[in-house]
Design an enzyme around this catalytic site. Sequence first.
Site, short mmCIF file in Angstrom:
data_model
loop_
_atom_site.label_atom_id
_atom_site.label_comp_id
_atom_site.label_asym_id
_atom_site.label_seq_id
_atom_site.Cartn_x
_atom_site.Cartn_y
_atom_site.Cartn_z
N ARG A 52 0.92 -1.20 0.19
CA ARG A 52 -0.16 0.05 -0.06
C ARG A 52 0.98 1.19 0.00
O ARG A 52 0.54 2.19 -0.77
CB ARG A 52 -1.03 0.01 1.18
CG ARG A 52 -1.92 1.20 1.08
CD ARG A 52 -3.09 0.97 2.30
NE ARG A 52 -2.56 1.15 3.71
CZ ARG A 52 -2.99 0.91 4.63
NH1 ARG A 52 -4.51 0.47 4.72
NH2 ARG A 52 -2.56 0.95 5.93
N LYS A 151 -2.70 6.63 1.17
CA LYS A 151 -2.59 7.00 2.54
C LYS A 151 -1.38 8.20 2.45
O LYS A 151 -0.20 7.96 2.91
CB LYS A 151 -2.21 5.99 3.35
CG LYS A 151 -2.15 6.06 4.98
CD LYS A 151 -2.03 4.80 5.58
CE LYS A 151 -2.17 4.97 7.15
NZ LYS A 151 -3.07 5.37 7.70
N GLU A 184 -15.96 6.37 5.38
CA GLU A 184 -15.10 5.73 6.37
C GLU A 184 -15.30 6.47 7.56
O GLU A 184 -15.80 7.50 7.70
CB GLU A 184 -13.77 5.36 6.02
CG GLU A 184 -13.08 6.68 5.74
CD GLU A 184 -11.67 6.43 5.03
OE1 GLU A 184 -10.88 5.30 5.28
OE2 GLU A 184 -11.09 7.32 4.45
N1 PMP Z 1 -9.28 4.82 7.18
C1 PMP Z 1 -8.32 5.64 7.55
C2 PMP Z 1 -8.64 7.33 7.01
C3 PMP Z 1 -7.08 5.33 7.96
O1 PMP Z 1 -6.40 6.41 8.56
C4 PMP Z 1 -7.08 3.94 8.42
C5 PMP Z 1 -5.67 3.75 9.39
N2 PMP Z 1 -5.77 4.20 10.54
C6 PMP Z 1 -7.98 3.01 8.21
C7 PMP Z 1 -8.94 3.53 7.36
C8 PMP Z 1 -7.60 1.55 8.38
O2 PMP Z 1 -6.73 1.34 7.78
P1 PMP Z 1 -5.86 -0.09 8.37
O3 PMP Z 1 -6.62 -1.17 8.86
O4 PMP Z 1 -4.90 -0.42 7.37
O5 PMP Z 1 -5.21 0.47 9.43
#
Ligand code: PMP
Length: 288
Positions: A52, A151, A184
């Site tokens: 990622r 990200k 989200e």
């Molecule tokens: N959405 C956002 C905006 C995030 O910053 C994160 C990580 N903190 C997630 C979803 C969850 O992703 P992951 O399970 O890969 O940490």
Amino acid sequence: MGLKIWMGDKLVDESLAKVSVFDHGLLYGDGVFEGIRVYSGKIFELGAHLKRLYESAKVIRLEISMGIDAMGDAVRATVAANNISEGYIRLIVTRGVGDLGLNPFSCQRSGVIIIADSIQLYPEEFYEKGMRVVSASTMRCHPMSLPPQVKSLNYLNNILAKIEAIDSGVPEAIMYNHDGFVAEASGDNVFIVRDGILFTPPSQAGSLEGITRKVVMRIARANGIEVIEENLTRFDLYVADEFFLTGTAAEVIGVVGIDGMVIGDGKPGSMTKMLREKFFECAHGRGE
Ligand code: PMP
């Protein structure tokens, strides 16, 4: 004694881990990052996090100054140097040092920073009793702007939603996209349960492709639960039997209220609890 921090191409003492004021990561939020957990001495889903990271970098035309395998070695070396067996890694790649203009290509070399430490995002009570959230009025970034799957170091869209949550006296906010569909939470992915089926929005609705999300979906399917990725509205959240969030730092956390509405019976539901337990079994290497 301070931590050992990976800076560029080596480990240095925390007191020497400094960033230039001309780094575009600081000047413009220009860069990418990952948050990764260490469980039982093992780096959880390192391959998925690295993939990622490099995909996010590609989309913003950021060439990372080291290859993916060398980056994996650097992460492992940082964890080992700090004797972390249960912890949290923050892996940051900045655009690097440039001039004061916006042009990212004035930066000669990306900056790599790796911190391995511990984290407790929410108090234990939230995990036992569940937490309340609000719907943010701040919309998630449009996919034709900064794609939410990247990200990036620029989290202001999410931070504005987080401020709305804090202003409302709750720890998290749910973000919707420009079509009114659930995207989200400000730092986590969203799941609901209705009539025994697990639903989560597709990442195209405006969410990061969460790695915890992917693991939870895999665990659910392995346990005979039907999982559907489809657009959800505020209505769907309000009438859900169960509601939970997933993220590397938050892990799996039940939501028991949104916008003053109670979810289910006001306690984390049975599927939420089961998936949380199985997630830990998987994370600690006891299989799915
Ligand atoms: N959405 C956002 C905006 C995030 O910053 C994160 C990580 N903190 C997630 C979803 C969850 O992703 P992951 O399970 O890969 O940490």
